[in-house]
Motif scaffolding. Structure first.
Motif, mmCIF file in Angstrom:
data_model
loop_
_atom_site.group_PDB
_atom_site.id
_atom_site.type_symbol
_atom_site.label_atom_id
_atom_site.label_comp_id
_atom_site.label_asym_id
_atom_site.label_seq_id
_atom_site.Cartn_x
_atom_site.Cartn_y
_atom_site.Cartn_z
ATOM 1 N N ALA A 70 -27.377 64.118 -97.405
ATOM 2 C CA ALA A 70 -28.821 63.973 -97.213
ATOM 3 C C ALA A 70 -29.420 65.365 -97.072
ATOM 4 C CB ALA A 70 -29.113 63.137 -95.973
ATOM 5 N N SER A 71 -30.375 65.688 -97.914
ATOM 6 C CA SER A 71 -30.991 67.003 -97.892
ATOM 7 C C SER A 71 -31.964 67.118 -96.725
ATOM 8 C CB SER A 71 -31.729 67.253 -99.200
ATOM 9 O OG SER A 71 -32.365 68.509 -99.162
ATOM 10 N N THR A 72 -32.094 68.326 -96.210
ATOM 11 C CA THR A 72 -33.055 68.572 -95.131
ATOM 12 C C THR A 72 -34.359 69.128 -95.676
ATOM 13 O OG1 THR A 72 -32.139 70.773 -94.791
ATOM 14 C CG2 THR A 72 -31.240 68.983 -93.444
ATOM 15 N N LYS A 73 -34.403 69.374 -97.006
ATOM 16 C CA LYS A 73 -35.597 69.939 -97.628
ATOM 17 C C LYS A 73 -36.212 68.909 -98.574
ATOM 18 C CE LYS A 73 -33.789 74.619 -97.588
ATOM 19 N NZ LYS A 73 -33.429 75.779 -98.379
ATOM 20 N N SER A 74 -37.499 69.054 -98.776
ATOM 21 C CA SER A 74 -38.174 68.160 -99.716
ATOM 22 C C SER A 74 -37.995 68.682 -101.139
ATOM 23 C CB SER A 74 -39.667 68.077 -99.391
ATOM 24 O OG SER A 74 -40.290 69.315 -99.685
ATOM 25 N N ARG A 75 -38.327 67.850 -102.101
ATOM 26 C CA ARG A 75 -38.228 68.232 -103.503
ATOM 27 C C ARG A 75 -39.133 69.422 -103.807
ATOM 28 N NH1 ARG A 75 -36.615 65.693 -108.261
ATOM 29 N NH2 ARG A 75 -37.818 66.294 -110.106
ATOM 30 N N GLU A 76 -40.322 69.438 -103.202
ATOM 31 C CA GLU A 76 -41.276 70.522 -103.428
ATOM 32 C C GLU A 76 -40.746 71.844 -102.883
ATOM 33 O OE1 GLU A 76 -42.166 67.503 -102.111
ATOM 34 O OE2 GLU A 76 -43.001 66.778 -104.006
ATOM 35 N N GLN A 77 -40.092 71.808 -101.715
ATOM 36 C CA GLN A 77 -39.524 73.021 -101.138
ATOM 37 C C GLN A 77 -38.427 73.595 -102.043
ATOM 38 O OE1 GLN A 77 -38.395 71.312 -97.368
ATOM 39 N NE2 GLN A 77 -39.900 72.578 -96.274
ATOM 40 N N VAL A 78 -37.579 72.728 -102.550
ATOM 41 C CA VAL A 78 -36.496 73.177 -103.425
ATOM 42 C C VAL A 78 -37.074 73.750 -104.711
ATOM 43 C CG1 VAL A 78 -34.494 72.416 -104.761
ATOM 44 C CG2 VAL A 78 -34.828 71.566 -102.440
ATOM 45 N N ALA A 79 -38.075 73.091 -105.285
ATOM 46 C CA ALA A 79 -38.703 73.592 -106.511
ATOM 47 C C ALA A 79 -39.351 74.945 -106.266
ATOM 48 C CB ALA A 79 -39.734 72.591 -107.019
ATOM 49 N N ALA A 80 -39.991 75.135 -105.105
ATOM 50 C CA ALA A 80 -40.620 76.422 -104.788
ATOM 51 C C ALA A 80 -39.569 77.521 -104.646
ATOM 52 C CB ALA A 80 -41.441 76.305 -103.507
ATOM 53 N N GLU A 81 -38.438 77.222 -104.026
ATOM 54 C CA GLU A 81 -37.357 78.199 -103.917
ATOM 55 C C GLU A 81 -36.816 78.563 -105.292
ATOM 56 O OE1 GLU A 81 -34.267 76.907 -101.306
ATOM 57 O OE2 GLU A 81 -35.606 76.743 -99.591
ATOM 58 N N TYR A 82 -36.690 77.584 -106.155
ATOM 59 C CA TYR A 82 -36.191 77.837 -107.507
ATOM 60 C C TYR A 82 -37.148 78.750 -108.281
ATOM 61 C CZ TYR A 82 -34.564 77.029 -112.253
ATOM 62 O OH TYR A 82 -34.101 77.200 -113.526
ATOM 63 N N VAL A 83 -38.432 78.470 -108.197
ATOM 64 C CA VAL A 83 -39.414 79.300 -108.894
ATOM 65 C C VAL A 83 -39.414 80.707 -108.310
ATOM 66 C CG1 VAL A 83 -41.881 79.614 -109.309
ATOM 67 C CG2 VAL A 83 -40.842 77.370 -109.627
ATOM 68 N N GLY A 84 -39.251 80.814 -107.001
ATOM 69 C CA GLY A 84 -39.199 82.122 -106.353
ATOM 70 C C GLY A 84 -37.991 82.939 -106.772
ATOM 71 N N ALA A 85 -36.908 82.266 -107.082
ATOM 72 C CA ALA A 85 -35.678 82.947 -107.479
ATOM 73 C C ALA A 85 -35.492 82.893 -108.994
ATOM 74 C CB ALA A 85 -34.488 82.306 -106.777
ATOM 75 N N ARG A 86 -36.582 82.785 -109.737
ATOM 76 C CA ARG A 86 -36.515 82.622 -111.188
ATOM 77 C C ARG A 86 -35.779 83.769 -111.871
ATOM 78 N NH1 ARG A 86 -42.006 81.161 -113.967
ATOM 79 N NH2 ARG A 86 -42.113 80.338 -111.888
ATOM 80 N N GLU A 87 -36.030 85.006 -111.436
ATOM 81 C CA GLU A 87 -35.361 86.159 -112.051
ATOM 82 C C GLU A 87 -33.846 86.087 -111.836
ATOM 83 O OE1 GLU A 87 -35.050 90.998 -111.594
ATOM 84 O OE2 GLU A 87 -36.663 89.940 -110.574
ATOM 85 N N GLN A 88 -33.470 85.736 -110.620
ATOM 86 C CA GLN A 88 -32.042 85.638 -110.310
ATOM 87 C C GLN A 88 -31.404 84.496 -111.098
ATOM 88 O OE1 GLN A 88 -31.273 85.034 -106.182
ATOM 89 N NE2 GLN A 88 -29.085 85.306 -106.399
#
Length: 120
Positions: A70-88
């Motif tokens: 069970a994740s502790t983060k919402s889908r939006e939080q995970v998507a925001a982290e992914y976009v933030g780490a786009r270069e990586q």
């Protein structure tokens, strides 16, 4: 001319018959090393009993280690982290698998998290 052809044909047939040996594809290889277990039969049976009691068999084809995840983060939080780490993310999916990115930014730039690790 015909004689050369006949000699070539005879040589080809002779070479082909010489290569037709008794080599079998997929022949079994017998391992002469004896297997020695590092655990006793009772320990293995106790472990199997624990898995049966828990209803989990990690060697089964239907085993899903993330079944109770069970994740502790919402889908939006995970998507925001992914976009933030786009270069990586782009760097690690390139042809060099991120080695140039790591050389440029250092290995400390990578934050490693383990998602599904089973403790022993």
């Amino acid at each position: 001319m015909i004689r050369k052809f006949a000699l070539t044909l005879v040589a080809a047939v002779a070479a082909g018959s010489a290569m037709a040996g008794t080599a079998y594809i997929g022949d079994i290889a017998v391992d002469t090393n004896a297997f020695t277990s590092d655990r006793s039969r009772a320990e293995v049976q106790a472990e199997l009993a624990q898995y049966r009691q828990a209803g989990v068999n990690p060697w089964a084809k239907s085993y899903d280690p993330l079944k109770s995840f069970a994740s502790t983060k919402s889908r939006e939080q995970v998507a925001a982290e992914y976009v933030g780490a786009r270069e990586q993310v782009a760097a690690f999916t390139r042809e060099d698998s991120g080695s140039a990115y790591l050389a440029r930014n250092g290995a400390a730039a990578v934050d490693v998290e383990r998602v599904a690790v089973q403790s022993r």
